[in-house]
Design a protein around this motif. Sequence first.
Motif, short mmCIF file in Angstrom:
data_model
loop_
_atom_site.label_atom_id
_atom_site.label_comp_id
_atom_site.label_asym_id
_atom_site.label_seq_id
_atom_site.Cartn_x
_atom_site.Cartn_y
_atom_site.Cartn_z
N ASP A 64 1.87 4.02 8.37
CA ASP A 64 1.14 3.05 7.48
C ASP A 64 -0.25 3.75 7.40
OD1 ASP A 64 3.34 1.75 6.59
OD2 ASP A 64 2.94 -0.16 8.07
N TRP A 86 -4.42 2.77 -0.07
CA TRP A 86 -3.45 2.44 1.56
C TRP A 86 -2.66 3.25 0.49
CZ3 TRP A 86 0.52 -0.68 0.26
CH2 TRP A 86 0.57 -1.29 -0.44
N THR A 87 -1.20 3.62 1.74
CA THR A 87 0.25 3.96 1.41
C THR A 87 0.59 3.09 3.44
OG1 THR A 87 1.00 6.00 0.67
CG2 THR A 87 -0.18 6.41 2.48
N ASN A 88 1.54 3.36 2.52
CA ASN A 88 2.58 3.10 3.20
C ASN A 88 4.25 3.17 3.28
OD1 ASN A 88 4.41 2.04 0.94
ND2 ASN A 88 4.03 -0.02 1.57
N ARG A 109 1.95 7.87 -4.24
CA ARG A 109 2.41 6.72 -3.46
C ARG A 109 1.16 6.43 -2.46
NH1 ARG A 109 7.35 7.15 -1.00
NH2 ARG A 109 8.33 8.47 -1.95
N TYR A 111 -2.38 3.77 -3.49
CA TYR A 111 -3.03 2.13 -3.89
C TYR A 111 -4.02 1.75 -3.62
CZ TYR A 111 2.44 2.28 -2.97
OH TYR A 111 3.89 3.15 -2.81
N LEU A 126 0.98 -3.99 5.10
CA LEU A 126 1.69 -2.89 4.23
C LEU A 126 3.65 -2.93 4.97
CD1 LEU A 126 -1.53 -0.70 4.84
CD2 LEU A 126 -0.92 -3.22 2.72
N ALA A 130 5.97 -4.52 2.39
CA ALA A 130 7.09 -4.19 0.77
C ALA A 130 7.87 -4.71 1.42
CB ALA A 130 6.46 -2.87 1.37
N ALA A 278 3.48 -2.77 -4.82
CA ALA A 278 1.68 -3.00 -4.25
C ALA A 278 1.08 -3.54 -5.10
CB ALA A 278 1.46 -1.21 -3.81
N ARG A 279 1.54 -4.07 -6.81
CA ARG A 279 1.38 -4.67 -6.83
C ARG A 279 1.31 -5.94 -6.68
NH1 ARG A 279 3.08 -1.61 -11.27
NH2 ARG A 279 4.98 -2.43 -11.32
N ASN A 282 -1.02 -6.85 -3.52
CA ASN A 282 -2.85 -6.24 -3.94
C ASN A 282 -3.03 -7.13 -4.17
OD1 ASN A 282 -3.11 -4.00 -2.52
ND2 ASN A 282 -3.20 -3.25 -4.57
#
Length: 323
Positions: A64, A86-88, A109, A111, A126, A130, A278-279, A282
Motif C-alpha cells: 500500500d 494512493w495505490t494498494n 492502479r 487513484y 486501503l 478493498a 477504489a471508488r 474514496n
Amino acid sequence: MRAAFVRRLGGTENIEVGHLPVPEIGPTDALVRMEASTVNHVDLFVRSGAYRTATPFPFVIGRDLVGTVEQAGPGVVGFVPGDRVWTNSLGHAGRQGAFAEYAVVAEDRLYPLPTGVAPSAAAPVLHAAATAYLGLVREAELQLGETVYVAGGGGAVGGAAIQLAKAMGARVLTSASAADAGWCRSLGADVTLDYREPGLAGRIAEAAPDGIDVWWDTSGHHDFETTAPLLRLGARAILMAGMDAAPVLPVGDLYTRDAKLLGFAISNASVTDLARAARVINGLLAAGRLVSRIGATFRLADAAQAHEAMATGGVRGRVLVLP
C-alpha cells in the motif's frame, strides 16, 4: 533513493534498508513520492516466499502506498505532478513495492486521494477495505437488509467489512475479543460477541434467529461444522484467510441450504475490480465513514521491525510505516 528490500526470500533478517536507483517510469506510469504505507499479512507471505509471485531482486517490499505524484509519463492522462494519490497493489507479480522514497505505479492502479484525508489515515485501510469490497460486493453480492456475520471484527479486514456492510444497509454481527468489543461497536456492529466465551454458536443463533446470509471468518479458522447450521437458505460463506486450514466440510448441511463457498485472493483481482473498489473506498474516506486504528508506527529504516510487529501479532491495530 532509500528503500527497504530483499535479495532473497525468507525471514525478516533478509530485509535490508539501503539505497537503490530511483526507478524509471514507463509512458503510462507515475513516479510517486511515498508519504505513508502499512504492513499487511500478505506482505509477510510474499517476503517469506509462502505466497509465490514474481519478485525481481533486489525486491522492494510493501503493497500500500499514499503519496504525491512527482512525475507522470507522457501517456498518463488522469494525474499530474503534485496530485495526492494512493495505490494498494504494489509488491506483487513483479511490481516493485511501496517501502521506498519513490515508487512506480501504473496509471490503471493509481487513484486520487480525497481532499482533506491524511495519508496516515488512508494507508491503513486501503488493502483491507478493498478486500472487504471484493468479498461483500463482488463475491457475496450483499443485499440491503441482509445479515452478515464477521468473525474477527477487531482485525483490519474484519473492521473494514463491518463498515462496508453497514454502509450497504446490512445488519452486522461480529465476534472479537472483549478488548475489541468497543472498537467493533464504534464501527457500526449491531451485535458484538466475545469469541472466547463458551456457547458462541448458540449466541449467534439467538442474535440471528432467521440465520446468517453472509458468513465471513476473517480469522481463517473455518469451522464449517459449527457454521453450517447457522446459515440461512441461500447463504454465502467467504474464504480469504487460512492458507494452512484444512477444515471438515459438512457437505449435506451446506448444499441443502443452497449455500455457496466463495474463495478469493485480492492479489488476483483485476484492475477493473480494484478501480471499482477504489471508488467506494474514496467515497467512504471522503465521508469519514472508513476508519482504522494505528497500533504501531515505524519509519522506513525500521522495516524489519514493522514486519516483526505484524508477524508476532502483538499489535492491536494497524502497523503504519512512514518515510
